[in-house]
Design a protein around this motif. Structure first.
Motif, PDB file in Angstrom:
ATOM      1  N   PHE A   1     -26.499  24.872  -1.991  1.00 42.97           N
ATOM      2  CA  PHE A   1     -27.359  23.758  -2.397  1.00 42.97           C
ATOM      3  C   PHE A   1     -26.658  22.878  -3.428  1.00 42.97           C
ATOM      4  O   PHE A   1     -26.782  21.657  -3.396  1.00 42.97           O
ATOM      5  CB  PHE A   1     -28.685  24.270  -2.952  1.00 42.97           C
ATOM      6  CG  PHE A   1     -29.634  24.789  -1.908  1.00 42.97           C
ATOM      7  CD1 PHE A   1     -29.553  24.345  -0.601  1.00 42.97           C
ATOM      8  CD2 PHE A   1     -30.603  25.719  -2.222  1.00 42.97           C
ATOM      9  CE1 PHE A   1     -30.422  24.805   0.380  1.00 42.97           C
ATOM     10  CE2 PHE A   1     -31.482  26.191  -1.255  1.00 42.97           C
ATOM     11  CZ  PHE A   1     -31.388  25.729   0.045  1.00 42.97           C
ATOM     12  N   GLN A   2     -25.933  23.484  -4.350  1.00 39.38           N
ATOM     13  CA  GLN A   2     -25.215  22.702  -5.355  1.00 39.38           C
ATOM     14  C   GLN A   2     -24.163  21.806  -4.698  1.00 39.38           C
ATOM     15  O   GLN A   2     -24.035  20.626  -5.030  1.00 39.38           O
ATOM     16  CB  GLN A   2     -24.541  23.637  -6.366  1.00 39.38           C
ATOM     17  CG  GLN A   2     -25.503  24.307  -7.320  1.00 39.38           C
ATOM     18  CD  GLN A   2     -24.815  25.364  -8.183  1.00 39.38           C
ATOM     19  OE1 GLN A   2     -23.592  25.461  -8.183  1.00 39.38           O
ATOM     20  NE2 GLN A   2     -25.596  26.166  -8.883  1.00 39.38           N
ATOM     21  N   VAL A   3     -23.424  22.379  -3.726  1.00 38.47           N
ATOM     22  CA  VAL A   3     -22.369  21.625  -3.044  1.00 38.47           C
ATOM     23  C   VAL A   3     -22.973  20.492  -2.213  1.00 38.47           C
ATOM     24  O   VAL A   3     -22.525  19.340  -2.272  1.00 38.47           O
ATOM     25  CB  VAL A   3     -21.531  22.562  -2.143  1.00 38.47           C
ATOM     26  CG1 VAL A   3     -20.556  21.762  -1.281  1.00 38.47           C
ATOM     27  CG2 VAL A   3     -20.770  23.578  -2.983  1.00 38.47           C
ATOM     28  N   LEU A   4     -24.014  20.815  -1.429  1.00 38.99           N
ATOM     29  CA  LEU A   4     -24.641  19.798  -0.581  1.00 38.99           C
ATOM     30  C   LEU A   4     -25.319  18.710  -1.404  1.00 38.99           C
ATOM     31  O   LEU A   4     -25.245  17.527  -1.069  1.00 38.99           O
ATOM     32  CB  LEU A   4     -25.655  20.456   0.350  1.00 38.99           C
ATOM     33  CG  LEU A   4     -25.094  21.342   1.463  1.00 38.99           C
ATOM     34  CD1 LEU A   4     -26.223  21.967   2.258  1.00 38.99           C
ATOM     35  CD2 LEU A   4     -24.161  20.558   2.384  1.00 38.99           C
ATOM     36  N   ALA A   5     -25.979  19.124  -2.479  1.00 41.63           N
ATOM     37  CA  ALA A   5     -26.654  18.140  -3.335  1.00 41.63           C
ATOM     38  C   ALA A   5     -25.639  17.171  -3.930  1.00 41.63           C
ATOM     39  O   ALA A   5     -25.875  15.957  -3.983  1.00 41.63           O
ATOM     40  CB  ALA A   5     -27.429  18.845  -4.439  1.00 41.63           C
ATOM     41  N   HIS A   6     -24.498  17.694  -4.357  1.00 40.18           N
ATOM     42  CA  HIS A   6     -23.446  16.840  -4.917  1.00 40.18           C
ATOM     43  C   HIS A   6     -22.943  15.853  -3.859  1.00 40.18           C
ATOM     44  O   HIS A   6     -22.778  14.659  -4.135  1.00 40.18           O
ATOM     45  CB  HIS A   6     -22.294  17.698  -5.430  1.00 40.18           C
ATOM     46  CG  HIS A   6     -21.144  16.890  -5.962  1.00 40.18           C
ATOM     47  ND1 HIS A   6     -21.192  16.229  -7.175  1.00 40.18           N
ATOM     48  CD2 HIS A   6     -19.923  16.609  -5.427  1.00 40.18           C
ATOM     49  CE1 HIS A   6     -20.048  15.580  -7.365  1.00 40.18           C
ATOM     50  NE2 HIS A   6     -19.267  15.796  -6.318  1.00 40.18           N
TER      51      HIS A   6
ATOM     52  N   GLU B   1     -29.077  29.076  13.793  1.00 45.76           N
ATOM     53  CA  GLU B   1     -29.339  27.644  13.986  1.00 45.76           C
ATOM     54  C   GLU B   1     -30.643  27.236  13.304  1.00 45.76           C
ATOM     55  O   GLU B   1     -30.714  26.205  12.626  1.00 45.76           O
ATOM     56  CB  GLU B   1     -29.393  27.330  15.486  1.00 45.76           C
ATOM     57  CG  GLU B   1     -28.870  25.951  15.802  1.00 45.76           C
ATOM     58  CD  GLU B   1     -28.664  25.731  17.288  1.00 45.76           C
ATOM     59  OE1 GLU B   1     -29.309  24.803  17.820  1.00 45.76           O
ATOM     60  OE2 GLU B   1     -27.876  26.470  17.896  1.00 45.76           O
ATOM     61  N   ALA B   2     -31.681  28.049  13.499  1.00 47.10           N
ATOM     62  CA  ALA B   2     -32.950  27.761  12.839  1.00 47.10           C
ATOM     63  C   ALA B   2     -32.803  27.891  11.328  1.00 47.10           C
ATOM     64  O   ALA B   2     -33.397  27.131  10.557  1.00 47.10           O
ATOM     65  CB  ALA B   2     -34.038  28.709  13.352  1.00 47.10           C
ATOM     66  N   ALA B   3     -31.972  28.852  10.910  1.00 44.67           N
ATOM     67  CA  ALA B   3     -31.768  29.070   9.476  1.00 44.67           C
ATOM     68  C   ALA B   3     -31.138  27.853   8.818  1.00 44.67           C
ATOM     69  O   ALA B   3     -31.569  27.419   7.743  1.00 44.67           O
ATOM     70  CB  ALA B   3     -30.885  30.305   9.255  1.00 44.67           C
ATOM     71  N   ILE B   4     -30.127  27.258   9.451  1.00 44.97           N
ATOM     72  CA  ILE B   4     -29.449  26.122   8.817  1.00 44.97           C
ATOM     73  C   ILE B   4     -30.363  24.900   8.791  1.00 44.97           C
ATOM     74  O   ILE B   4     -30.304  24.080   7.876  1.00 44.97           O
ATOM     75  CB  ILE B   4     -28.105  25.800   9.515  1.00 44.97           C
ATOM     76  CG1 ILE B   4     -27.191  24.995   8.569  1.00 44.97           C
ATOM     77  CG2 ILE B   4     -28.300  25.060  10.803  1.00 44.97           C
ATOM     78  CD1 ILE B   4     -26.764  25.718   7.346  1.00 44.97           C
ATOM     79  N   ASP B   5     -31.265  24.768   9.788  1.00 42.77           N
ATOM     80  CA  ASP B   5     -32.259  23.693   9.736  1.00 42.77           C
ATOM     81  C   ASP B   5     -33.137  23.850   8.500  1.00 42.77           C
ATOM     82  O   ASP B   5     -33.440  22.874   7.798  1.00 42.77           O
ATOM     83  CB  ASP B   5     -33.143  23.712  10.990  1.00 42.77           C
ATOM     84  CG  ASP B   5     -32.418  23.200  12.226  1.00 42.77           C
ATOM     85  OD1 ASP B   5     -31.336  22.599  12.072  1.00 42.77           O
ATOM     86  OD2 ASP B   5     -32.924  23.414  13.336  1.00 42.77           O
ATOM     87  N   LEU B   6     -33.543  25.087   8.248  1.00 41.86           N
ATOM     88  CA  LEU B   6     -34.397  25.368   7.098  1.00 41.86           C
ATOM     89  C   LEU B   6     -33.645  25.160   5.786  1.00 41.86           C
ATOM     90  O   LEU B   6     -34.219  24.731   4.783  1.00 41.86           O
ATOM     91  CB  LEU B   6     -34.912  26.813   7.190  1.00 41.86           C
ATOM     92  CG  LEU B   6     -35.902  27.290   6.126  1.00 41.86           C
ATOM     93  CD1 LEU B   6     -37.144  26.408   6.120  1.00 41.86           C
ATOM     94  CD2 LEU B   6     -36.289  28.747   6.375  1.00 41.86           C
ATOM     95  N   ILE B   7     -32.361  25.446   5.793  1.00 41.72           N
ATOM     96  CA  ILE B   7     -31.542  25.340   4.581  1.00 41.72           C
ATOM     97  C   ILE B   7     -31.237  23.874   4.243  1.00 41.72           C
ATOM     98  O   ILE B   7     -31.421  23.421   3.117  1.00 41.72           O
ATOM     99  CB  ILE B   7     -30.235  26.142   4.751  1.00 41.72           C
ATOM    100  CG1 ILE B   7     -30.532  27.648   4.782  1.00 41.72           C
ATOM    101  CG2 ILE B   7     -29.240  25.825   3.636  1.00 41.72           C
ATOM    102  CD1 ILE B   7     -29.375  28.493   5.283  1.00 41.72           C
ATOM    103  N   VAL B   8     -30.738  23.127   5.227  1.00 42.16           N
ATOM    104  CA  VAL B   8     -30.259  21.760   4.978  1.00 42.16           C
ATOM    105  C   VAL B   8     -31.385  20.725   5.025  1.00 42.16           C
ATOM    106  O   VAL B   8     -31.366  19.738   4.291  1.00 42.16           O
ATOM    107  CB  VAL B   8     -29.155  21.395   5.997  1.00 42.16           C
ATOM    108  CG1 VAL B   8     -28.688  19.962   5.793  1.00 42.16           C
ATOM    109  CG2 VAL B   8     -27.977  22.350   5.862  1.00 42.16           C
ATOM    110  N   GLY B   9     -32.390  20.961   5.870  1.00 42.37           N
ATOM    111  CA  GLY B   9     -33.435  19.968   6.088  1.00 42.37           C
ATOM    112  C   GLY B   9     -34.113  19.459   4.822  1.00 42.37           C
ATOM    113  O   GLY B   9     -34.196  18.238   4.608  1.00 42.37           O
TER     114      GLY B   9
END
Length: 200
Positions: free
Chosen positions: A81-86, A146-154
């Motif tokens: 989350f820190q990396v994606l948020a940045h 696949e469902a997990a990454i949707d939940l993570i990134v979405g």
């Protein structure tokens, strides 16, 4: 031989121009002007505006992530989350991504390329993270990556690129817990309370 410094200048100019005007109004002439090079220098490297955009966006999307293996699913989620948020906070990303997604609805080539990139990135991030969590016994063996990454990134993408709300540390902590529980992980183990001198 193509000079690396000119290629780098074109890449920077493309990202800046794409953020400023969007794909529809993007022109090779404007990219060349911003990069301080001739149109010929661009056409020696890419045959069209579409090739230029897709190659550079694909290259940016394939940037290296830190190793997501902190020893726990919640730790991995917090780091991701820190990396994606940045990355998503960057003005170029916050302007370019929504524009390209809109363009993909009108352009099958852009749509196909973006879908391939997203699927590959999902497998790289989600597959590894879920595999580790299953191996540690934190998640069920049948967890769908696949469902997990949707939940993570979405939620992150929605909050930053669509709703345009700021990300706070409190929100990210809440998101880590919500996603972990949503994926099927057990409740977080509470941290031991430090005893004050009077308690001893």
């Amino acid at each position: 031989m193509l000079r690396d410094d000119i290629t780098a200048a074109i890449r920077r100019a493309l990202m800046q121009e794409l953020a400023a005007v969007g794909y529809g109004r993007l022109s090779i002439e404007a990219v060349a002007r911003r990069a301080g090079v001739s149109k010929t220098a661009i056409y020696r490297r890419w045959s069209s505006k579409l090739d230029l955009v897709l190659e550079i966006v694909a290259s940016a999307a394939q940037g290296k992530l830190p190793a997501l293996d902190t020893g726990s699913l919640r730790g991995d989620l917090a780091l991701l989350f820190q990396v994606l948020a940045h990355a998503l906070r960057h003005p170029l990303a916050s302007q370019i991504i929504p524009d390209l997604l809109a363009e993909a609805a009108r352009n099958p080539t852009i749509d196909e390329t973006l879908q391939k990139m997203l699927r590959a990135r999902q497998q790289e991030i989600g597959g590894r993270m879920i595999e580790l969590a299953v191996r540690r016994g934190e998640l069920p063996a049948d967890t769908d990556p696949e469902a997990a990454i949707d939940l993570i990134v979405g939620p992150l993408y929605w909050r930053l690129a669509i709703a345009r709300n700021p990300l706070t540390d409190t929100y990210l902590e809440m998101l880590v817990e919500s996603v972990a529980v949503g994926l099927g992980a057990g409740p977080a183990v509470p941290k031991p309370r430090r005893m004050a001198p009077a308690d001893r």
